[in-house]
Design a protein around this motif. Structure first.
Motif, PDB file in Angstrom:
ATOM      1  N   HIS A 430      58.898  40.057  72.713  1.00 10.50           N
ATOM      2  CA  HIS A 430      57.916  41.082  73.035  1.00 10.50           C
ATOM      3  C   HIS A 430      58.109  42.289  72.132  1.00 10.50           C
ATOM      4  O   HIS A 430      59.228  42.693  71.820  1.00 10.50           O
ATOM      5  N   SER A 431      57.008  42.890  71.727  1.00 11.17           N
ATOM      6  CA  SER A 431      57.053  44.155  70.997  1.00 11.17           C
ATOM      7  C   SER A 431      56.326  45.202  71.812  1.00 11.17           C
ATOM      8  O   SER A 431      55.332  44.906  72.489  1.00 11.17           O
ATOM      9  N   ALA A 432      56.829  46.428  71.780  1.00 13.71           N
ATOM     10  CA  ALA A 432      56.276  47.498  72.605  1.00 13.71           C
ATOM     11  C   ALA A 432      54.782  47.656  72.357  1.00 13.71           C
ATOM     12  O   ALA A 432      54.321  47.669  71.210  1.00 13.71           O
ATOM     13  N   GLY A 433      54.008  47.776  73.444  1.00 13.49           N
ATOM     14  CA  GLY A 433      52.571  47.960  73.365  1.00 13.49           C
ATOM     15  C   GLY A 433      51.782  46.669  73.429  1.00 13.49           C
ATOM     16  O   GLY A 433      50.569  46.685  73.630  1.00 13.49           O
ATOM     17  N   ALA A 434      52.460  45.528  73.278  1.00  8.52           N
ATOM     18  CA  ALA A 434      51.778  44.233  73.328  1.00  8.52           C
ATOM     19  C   ALA A 434      51.711  43.723  74.762  1.00  8.52           C
ATOM     20  O   ALA A 434      52.502  44.136  75.609  1.00  8.52           O
ATOM     21  N   PRO A 435      50.763  42.824  75.056  1.00  3.75           N
ATOM     22  CA  PRO A 435      50.749  42.210  76.396  1.00  3.75           C
ATOM     23  C   PRO A 435      51.940  41.289  76.559  1.00  3.75           C
ATOM     24  O   PRO A 435      52.602  40.928  75.581  1.00  3.75           O
ATOM     25  N   LEU A 436      52.249  40.936  77.805  1.00  3.92           N
ATOM     26  CA  LEU A 436      53.270  39.921  78.039  1.00  3.92           C
ATOM     27  C   LEU A 436      52.634  38.591  77.681  1.00  3.92           C
ATOM     28  O   LEU A 436      51.996  37.946  78.500  1.00  3.92           O
ATOM     29  N   GLY A 437      52.794  38.168  76.410  1.00  5.74           N
ATOM     30  CA  GLY A 437      51.825  37.293  75.789  1.00  5.74           C
ATOM     31  C   GLY A 437      52.021  35.812  75.837  1.00  5.74           C
ATOM     32  O   GLY A 437      51.356  35.113  75.100  1.00  5.74           O
ATOM     33  N   PHE A 438      52.914  35.232  76.629  1.00  6.86           N
ATOM     34  CA  PHE A 438      52.983  33.782  76.703  1.00  6.86           C
ATOM     35  C   PHE A 438      52.496  33.338  78.067  1.00  6.86           C
ATOM     36  O   PHE A 438      52.958  33.841  79.087  1.00  6.86           O
ATOM     37  N   ARG A 439      51.572  32.380  78.088  1.00  7.34           N
ATOM     38  CA  ARG A 439      50.971  31.924  79.347  1.00  7.34           C
ATOM     39  C   ARG A 439      51.468  30.525  79.710  1.00  7.34           C
ATOM     40  O   ARG A 439      51.482  29.624  78.883  1.00  7.34           O
ATOM     41  N   TRP A 440      51.861  30.365  80.943  1.00 12.54           N
ATOM     42  CA  TRP A 440      52.091  29.027  81.511  1.00 12.54           C
ATOM     43  C   TRP A 440      50.860  28.727  82.350  1.00 12.54           C
ATOM     44  O   TRP A 440      50.561  29.442  83.293  1.00 12.54           O
ATOM     45  N   ARG A 441      50.133  27.641  81.968  1.00 16.06           N
ATOM     46  CA  ARG A 441      48.857  27.446  82.645  1.00 16.06           C
ATOM     47  C   ARG A 441      48.447  25.984  82.687  1.00 16.06           C
ATOM     48  O   ARG A 441      49.025  25.133  82.022  1.00 16.06           O
ATOM     49  N   ASP A 442      47.391  25.744  83.441  1.00 11.19           N
ATOM     50  CA  ASP A 442      46.825  24.411  83.608  1.00 11.19           C
ATOM     51  C   ASP A 442      46.007  24.082  82.376  1.00 11.19           C
ATOM     52  O   ASP A 442      45.137  24.845  81.960  1.00 11.19           O
ATOM     53  N   SER A 443      46.289  22.905  81.784  1.00  7.52           N
ATOM     54  CA  SER A 443      45.514  22.491  80.621  1.00  7.52           C
ATOM     55  C   SER A 443      44.846  21.143  80.860  1.00  7.52           C
ATOM     56  O   SER A 443      44.668  20.350  79.951  1.00  7.52           O
ATOM     57  N   GLY A 444      44.514  20.878  82.128  1.00  8.87           N
ATOM     58  CA  GLY A 444      43.836  19.631  82.421  1.00  8.87           C
ATOM     59  C   GLY A 444      44.737  18.682  83.189  1.00  8.87           C
ATOM     60  O   GLY A 444      45.700  19.092  83.818  1.00  8.87           O
ATOM     61  N   PRO A 445      44.454  17.388  83.148  1.00  5.25           N
ATOM     62  CA  PRO A 445      45.203  16.430  83.952  1.00  5.25           C
ATOM     63  C   PRO A 445      46.706  16.463  83.675  1.00  5.25           C
ATOM     64  O   PRO A 445      47.506  16.295  84.570  1.00  5.25           O
ATOM     65  N   ASN A 446      47.086  16.637  82.419  1.00  4.80           N
ATOM     66  CA  ASN A 446      48.502  16.737  82.079  1.00  4.80           C
ATOM     67  C   ASN A 446      48.812  18.186  81.762  1.00  4.80           C
ATOM     68  O   ASN A 446      48.514  18.676  80.683  1.00  4.80           O
ATOM     69  N   GLN A 447      49.422  18.876  82.714  1.00  5.16           N
ATOM     70  CA  GLN A 447      49.730  20.284  82.518  1.00  5.16           C
ATOM     71  C   GLN A 447      50.698  20.455  81.347  1.00  5.16           C
ATOM     72  O   GLN A 447      51.629  19.691  81.185  1.00  5.16           O
ATOM     73  N   ARG A 448      50.454  21.420  80.530  1.00  6.44           N
ATOM     74  CA  ARG A 448      51.355  21.718  79.435  1.00  6.44           C
ATOM     75  C   ARG A 448      51.382  23.228  79.242  1.00  6.44           C
ATOM     76  O   ARG A 448      50.666  23.969  79.902  1.00  6.44           O
ATOM     77  N   VAL A 449      52.202  23.704  78.320  1.00 10.18           N
ATOM     78  CA  VAL A 449      52.277  25.125  78.051  1.00 10.18           C
ATOM     79  C   VAL A 449      51.645  25.402  76.716  1.00 10.18           C
ATOM     80  O   VAL A 449      51.607  24.565  75.838  1.00 10.18           O
ATOM     81  N   SER A 450      51.118  26.588  76.572  1.00  8.42           N
ATOM     82  CA  SER A 450      50.529  26.968  75.293  1.00  8.42           C
ATOM     83  C   SER A 450      50.575  28.474  75.157  1.00  8.42           C
ATOM     84  O   SER A 450      50.525  29.198  76.149  1.00  8.42           O
ATOM     85  N   PRO A 451      50.692  28.958  73.903  1.00 14.22           N
ATOM     86  CA  PRO A 451      50.633  30.409  73.724  1.00 14.22           C
ATOM     87  C   PRO A 451      49.297  30.934  74.188  1.00 14.22           C
ATOM     88  O   PRO A 451      48.293  30.225  74.193  1.00 14.22           O
ATOM     89  N   ALA A 452      49.259  32.185  74.564  1.00 12.55           N
ATOM     90  CA  ALA A 452      48.027  32.785  75.062  1.00 12.55           C
ATOM     91  C   ALA A 452      47.038  32.925  73.928  1.00 12.55           C
ATOM     92  O   ALA A 452      47.184  33.758  73.045  1.00 12.55           O
TER      93      ALA A 452
END
Length: 456
Positions: A430-452
């Motif tokens: 993380h760098s100051a002023g940036a969003p908390l930028g990594f998302r753990w989320r649903d990507s369809g039938p096989n859940q996976r992780v992806s950068p925001a």
């Protein structure tokens, strides 16, 4: 015998499971009289049986049970300063240590609850997992002149971390590679612990999940107010009242502090500012950030934190049935989530980064298809802790098959374990002023992780 270890208090016999992990339960790390700071735990002779959980702090029904499911009844007692150690073994190089600090609004919870056990983390990461119990509610956080100094639950946590430093090598753990992880009040506790000089060297990394940092720590007026509510409800000396009387008065004080309908549900029994060992409310997070170069931090929130507290409440159901009102109510929940959790977590991350710390941010966006709770407070916990049986009743997982959670859970645990081992979870700092930028989320039938991809 392979499951007997020797620690500062004496010898312990644990229980080895089919997965090869050995659990040592109910280990006393300190002792304390009512409203007294923790002191050293007594030693014992012979081999102590450590195959059963010790009691948890006296408490009312589990607060988020309507979302996570109600845990089965467990023993409660004021003599609750005990912990559980789960280890893959004592052979070979010393292993990283994960110390779990449970949440529960400082009034409920226990590290010995089955849905908080860390077998998957310990087995997959070859790490030693420690879960601590500490005093809660009025017994742990009442600040009342002449009766209780306040912050006793926080002092319990410090005593547990000192025990880990002194004893964890006996279980195969490395006292120089300790990561504390906590969720909700447990995460808020970690921010408090970082502000305490006495914890220097007790932990080296921190995982801060859904910390309600927007609630800060209680000032003198807030502490005095809840003490008045509590003593008015108890109407006798808290030092001699029964535990049931303490809990009844505690419940009345919380209800009175919460206001009509319980909408103002800020935990009233909580860490107090300018009370040993904490600084002022104004200095709290700045003091915590002064540890930035000493403690790597992984911090984040869930997308819909407040749904845990405001969805499916009977008193609000008539409002949610009205379309335009529901939209406004959803906006309120989003606003409170940002105010209490998301924005202050990002600001704390900014403080750490500005101070030269290595800090990583995330947001957990996955939600079950039929729960109606979205990515609510606690939603990430089944992916990290517990097992299928312990989380099966959870309403927040409605409509999801456990096998469908496997891939995302494996990746999430892998990131947490990588951070504990190397200080790097798998995405950029993380760098100051940036969003908390990594998302753990649903990507369809096989859940996976992806950068925001769509950063805010």
């Amino acid at each position: 015998m392979g499951n007997v270890v020797t620690i500062s208090g004496g010898r312990l016999r644990g229980e080895t499971g089919e997965d090869g992990l050995t659990a040592y339960r109910g280990i006393p790390y300190a002792q304390a009289a009512r409203f007294a700071p923790p002191g050293p735990a007594p030693s014992w002779t012979g081999v102590r049986d450590a195959t059963r959980h010790g009691p948890m702090s006296p408490q009312p029904p589990f607060r988020p049970g309507s979302v996570t499911g109600e845990p089965p009844p467990a023993p409660q007692d004021e003599d609750c300063l005990n912990l559980t150690v789960l280890t893959p073994g004592t052979e070979g190089p010393k292993k990283p240590v994960l110390v779990w600090i449970h949440g529960g609004a400082y009034v409920t919870g226990s590290a010995s609850l089955e849905f908080y056990q860390g077998r998957r983390l310990a087995a997959e990461g070859d790490v030693v997992f420690v879960g601590i119990n500490y005093r809660l509610g009025a017994l742990g956080y009442l600040k009342l002149d002449g009766v209780s100094p306040g912050n006793l639950g926080l002092l319990d946590q410090i005593a547990a971390l000192r025990w880990v430093r002194e004893n964890i090598a006996a279980f195969g753990g490395d006292p120089g590679a300790v990561t504390v992880l906590g969720q909700s009040a447990g995460a808020h506790s970690i921010a408090c612990l970082m502000a305490v000089p006495e914890t220097r060297g007790l932990f080296h990394r921190a995982i801060v999940q859904s910390a309600p940092l927007g609630l800060k720590i209680a000032g003198q007026r807030a502490s005095d107010r809840i003490a008045r509510f509590f003593t008015a409800a108890l109407r006798k000396d808290p030092r001699t009242a029964t535990v049931d009387e303490i809990l009844a008065a505690q419940g009345k004080a919380i209800a009175r502090a919460s206001g009509p309908g319980g909408i103002y549900s800020v935990p009233p029994f909580c860490p107090a500012a300018e009370t040993d060992p904490l600084p002022s409310a104004a200095r709290w997070l700045d003091d915590a950030a002064s540890r930035a170069r000493e403690v790597d931090v992984l911090i984040g929130t869930t997308r819909d934190e407040m749904n845990t507290y405001l969805n499916n409440r009977p008193e609000l159901a008539p409002l949610e049935a009205i379309g335009p009102v529901r939209k406004g109510f959803d906006a309120v929940k989003t606003g409170i989530t940002k105010f209490v959790f998301e924005t202050p977590s990002r600001r704390f991350a900014d403080k750490l980064a500005t101070a030269g710390g290595k800090v990583f941010g995330y947001r957990f966006d996955w939600s079950a298809p039929e729960s109606g709770f979205g990515a609510c407070h606690c939603i990430e916990l089944p992916f990290l802790l517990g097992d299928r049986a312990s989380w099966a009743p959870a309403p927040m997982l409605a409509g999801t098959d456990w096998d469908e959670l496997a891939e995302l859970g494996h990746r999430l645990r892998g990131a947490w374990l990588s951070f504990a081992r190397t200080g790097f979870p798998g995405w950029e700092a993380h760098s100051a002023g940036a969003p908390l930028g990594f998302r753990w989320r649903d990507s369809g039938p096989n859940q996976r992780v992806s950068p925001a991809a769509g950063r805010r």
